[in-house]
Scaffold this motif. Structure first.
Motif, PDB file in Angstrom:
ATOM      1  N   LEU A  18       0.804  -1.237  -0.145  1.00 59.41           N
ATOM      2  CA  LEU A  18       0.018  -0.053   0.065  1.00 59.41           C
ATOM      3  C   LEU A  18       0.943   1.184   0.049  1.00 59.41           C
ATOM      4  O   LEU A  18       0.538   2.406  -0.526  1.00 59.41           O
ATOM      5  N   THR A  49      -7.368  -4.686   4.539  1.00 58.41           N
ATOM      6  CA  THR A  49      -6.109  -4.779   3.737  1.00 58.41           C
ATOM      7  C   THR A  49      -5.707  -6.077   3.269  1.00 58.41           C
ATOM      8  O   THR A  49      -4.689  -6.562   2.644  1.00 58.41           O
ATOM      9  N   ARG A  71      -8.141  -6.590  -3.145  1.00 57.13           N
ATOM     10  CA  ARG A  71      -7.450  -5.861  -4.020  1.00 57.13           C
ATOM     11  C   ARG A  71      -7.428  -6.560  -5.212  1.00 57.13           C
ATOM     12  O   ARG A  71      -7.545  -5.951  -6.323  1.00 57.13           O
TER      13      ARG A  71
END
Length: 820
Positions: free
Chosen positions: A379, A500, A505
């Motif tokens: 990130l 996260t 993602r």
């Protein structure tokens, strides 16, 4: 997913089973087993057989955790029957199993009691652990007590008591704390004459071995004291040896305020540096790789023992030993598996590690670094160069993972914690720690060179201390958080994992939406934790148990907080008896009042009312001013000489808090609540008044339709004056209003709460704030009898602990911490 790390999931389920068994009845734990199995099966997917196997593994591990904890609870009991009263005379004989500590006029140690004579009845105790406190009578006794060692057999005569339990909602429970160390009784003795040293115990190999370790640590501590000046010497003993007894309390508070206390806990970084340095040195010798790893593995327990065997260093030592063994055998190394193995071994050995703050923080942060650091690196990929990105990622992950436990146990978080850790942890870990260690080692192998290393370490430490002092001085960066519930902590970690997740993602569209939703939910959780009572429109009046003193917390329906008095610790120290002072003496404000306020999320005090300047009312308020923002102070318009009073007013003036003298008719209001001054009846010139009781500020507080009369320490004359005055500001016409709750004046002294006073106010309930077994005899039997004759129930902090009234528009209720 489970079969990629079966040990990890088994240990997680096993630990969850222990936690469930500690919190719920066995029937609930059975339901938990079923739920865990179903969750495991659902998470697996794939074949039915594989899912069923995963469910069986998780359910079996969960059940094993339940059984392990239940067995620990059933065996963790005392063989001594509870006393009928406060305590019982006893003589115990056994082996001293903890390091005897002399602090001022108190000697403390633990005894594994083999025999006891309790109330003239002899019994065998089979090594039951008892905490012993001896009050030393002379300075010579304190010097003689320092020669006492663990591993000795001793006989002690005193009073056997149950440890005190929590007497305020959310307060520290000493009885539970000791029970989780397998200790159920304290023995209190007066004078060293009550202790008879019998000699070195037969057997007791563990105690004798630890005594030798104590001697080595004392010798190393003495070397550090010779190398460094204070406060660096005390700091170095904490940093290198895990000895925190000589730390400056104010310095520790500064570290705590910006989230740096973990520097003083021997943990994974210390062990990593130790093992790394050892492997580097061994690499200079003509040894095989396997032999170097074996020697390093054998050296880890030595370091763990020398640094005090705290849960954090035991965890780090176990992980280091397991990793070295895996490297020796050329086995697959997995950080989470190694962490799980360490947790399993520690909890098998001592199930009550589950409650240890150091254990929880150590495992949570280590697991967080393993799981989240790669995610954070991804990130933060815009940060260059890579070492900077790595440092930012590690610091950020450690802060995020430790946050729930930090606010749970310390109720505070500083926005400067991230920069403080980012800048100062490397300085302490990679400069101060190696230099301090080098100075200590050189003191043994090359004494002439050691002062040079110590000089560099001390100068660098002084710079770090200055940075800590400057950062901790920014009080506006510190925030106060109420203790969150267990479900909140679980939800926080679950959302952190989800937000996260690399899998999310990788899924375009939905993945970003899901991650954003998790982040928004996490923000909502944080908002709730910061202001959990934002929607609560009830009012609360809490008579806190602060011993022999008064402290009353009011939360208005609009969420404002008022505090009336703050208790205080009265000390009786004669000239020439400075030796009796303890390194960190108990103080009601610092040790009871401020922690209670923080646990309840009191982020500021809108109005602080000081009834008068006697120590048992004003003594704890200096600590409140130092830790919690106070907007206004209302007092009786007088001051007195004395350490407690002078410290309070100096602190208030230095912080610029308005000091407002209050007299009859003055009113303070906050949505849904009002406080009217009843006494002093007239505004007088600001003056010094040594006898403060007669000048006490008396308040009539109203929440919705309920009224509370808070009387300070007024006596008969003041009661007559108030009743005869019948102020129009207080009641309609010539009659005083009937009140709901009367705080009996002067802790229930016989000179107050007279019949005429009761006739005038006609209270429904009386509250007496007094200390247990106080030397003044409060409350006086005549006052209690008078209340009883008038049909007024009396609630007492010395018997019922905290007394809390919850007030709503159409109802009110009372609860007490101790059963009525």
């Amino acid at each position: 997913m489970i079969w990629r790390r079966p040990l990890l999931w088994a240990v997680v389920a096993w630990t969850a089973g222990m936690a469930a068994a500690s919190a719920y009845a066995p029937g609930w734990t059975a339901a938990g087993v079923a739920a865990a199995g179903l969750a495991a099966a659902a998470a697996q997917g794939g074949s039915v057989r594989r899912s069923a196997s995963a469910a069986l593994l998780v359910a079996a591990a969960f059940a094993a955790g339940v059984v392990r904890f239940e067995l620990a609870e059933r065996s963790n009991v005392s063989a001594i029957a509870p006393p009928d009263g406060e305590g019982k005379p006893a003589v115990i004989a056994g082996v001293i199993v903890s390091k005897p500590e002399v602090d001022g006029d108190r000697l403390a140690f633990d005894v594994a009691a083999a025999a006891a004579t309790i109330e003239a009845r002899e019994s065998e105790l089979s090594g039951e652990r008892i905490r012993v406190y001896v009050r030393l009578e002379t300075e010579a006794e304190a010097e003689r007590a320092r020669s006492l060692r663990r591993g000795e057999t001793a006989e002690v005569a005193g009073e056997l008591r149950l440890p005190s339990s929590a007497t305020n909602f959310g307060g520290f429970d000493y009885r539970l704390y000791l029970a989780r160390q397998h200790t159920f009784w304290t023995l209190r003795a007066d004078g060293l004459a009550a202790l008879r040293r019998i000699g070195e115990a037969e057997g007791a190999f563990a105690a004798k071995a630890l005594d030798r370790v104590d001697r080595v640590r004392e010798h190393m501590g003495a070397r550090l004291e010779a190398l460094f000046t204070e406060p660096t010497a005390g700091f170095m003993k904490g940093l290198l040896l895990g000895v925190r007894d000589d730390l400056d309390p104010e310095q520790f508070q500064a570290f705590s305020q910006i989230g740096l206390t973990h520097i003083l806990a021997i943990s994974g970084l210390h062990v990593a540096i130790y093992v790394g340095a050892l492997l580097w040195l061994l690499g200079k010798l003509p040894l095989s790789r396997e032999r170097r790893l074996e020697l390093a593995m054998a050296a880890v327990p030595v370091y763990v023992v020398l640094t005090g065997m705290s849960p954090s260093v035991v965890r780090a030592g176990l992980m280091a030993a397991i990793a070295l063994y895996a490297a020796r055998r050329r086995l697959l190394k997995d950080g989470l598996h190694i962490l799980a193995a360490a947790a399993l071994l520690m909890l098998l050995w001592e199930p009550y590690y589950l409650y240890n703050v150091s254990f929880q923080l150590s495992f949570a942060v280590t697991a967080g670094l393993i799981i989240f650091t790669p995610r954070a690196m991804e990130l933060l990929r815009a940060i260059r160069p890579q070492p900077l990105r790595s440092a930012v990622a590690v610091t950020l992950v450690a802060q995020c993972v430790s946050f729930p436990l930090t606010i749970t146990y310390f109720n505070g978080f500083s926005w400067l914690s991230f920069p403080a850790n980012f800048l100062l942890v490397p300085a302490f870990s990679f400069a101060v720690l190696p230099l301090g260690t080098a100075a200590l080692l050189l003191a043994y192998v090359a004494p002439p060179v050691a002062p040079w290393a110590a000089y560099l370490a001390e100068k660098l430490t002084a710079l770090c201390f200055l940075a800590v002092e400057r950062l901790s001085g920014w009080e506006s960066a510190s925030t106060i958080w109420a203790t969150p519930p267990a479900w909140w902590i679980a939800a926080y970690y679950a959302l952190l994992l989800a937000a996260t997740s690399p899998e999310l993602r990788r899924r375009p569209g939905f993945g970003r939406f899901a991650a954003a939703a998790c982040a928004a939910a996490l923000a909502g959780l944080l908002a709730y934790a910061y202001a959990p009572d934002a929607l609560d429109r009830a009012g609360y009046v809490s008579f806190l148990d602060v011993g022999q003193g008064d402290a009353i917390l009011l939360r208005t329906p609009s969420g404002a907080h008022w505090l009336v008095d703050g208790g205080g610790t009265i000390r009786f120290e004669r000239p020439g008896e400075e030796w009796r002072r303890r390194s960190d003496p108990f103080e009601v404000g610092e040790d009871v009042l401020v922690p209670l306020l923080k646990r309840r999320g009191v982020q500021s005090i809108d109005a602080l009312f000081v009834s008068h300047a006697d120590t048992d009312h004003i003594g704890g308020l200096s600590a409140v001013l130092e830790h919690i923002p106070v907007r206004r102070i209302f007092f009786n318009g007088t001051v007195k000489s004395g350490e407690a009073s002078e410290r309070f007013y100096r602190t208030a003036l230095s912080q610029g808090v308005p000091l407002i003298p209050m007299h009859a008719g003055m009113t303070v209001e906050a949505g849904g609540a009002k406080a009217v001054a009843v006494y002093p009846t007239e505004r007088g010139p600001f003056r010094v008044e040594e006898e403060q009781n007669e000048a006490s500020l008396v308040l009539l507080a109203t929440m919705y339709s309920r009224t509370f009369l808070l009387t300070g320490d007024i006596g008969e004359a003041e009661e007559r004056e108030i009743v005869s005055g019948r102020s129009a500001e207080i009641g309609a016409g010539s009659a005083l209003p009937r009140i709901d709750v009367l705080k009996a004046a002067h802790h229930g002294s016989k000179s107050s709460t007279l019949q005429r006073w009761l006739d005038a106010w006609r209270p429904r309930v009386a509250v007496v704030s007094a200390g247990r077994n106080n030397i003044y005899g409060h409350p006086h039997p005549s006052v209690l009898q008078r209340l009883d004759d008038n049909g007024i129930p009396a609630l007492r902090t010395d018997q019922h602990g905290e007394i809390q009234f919850r007030v709503e528009a159409d109802a009110w209720q009372v609860r007490t911490k101790l059963p009525r």
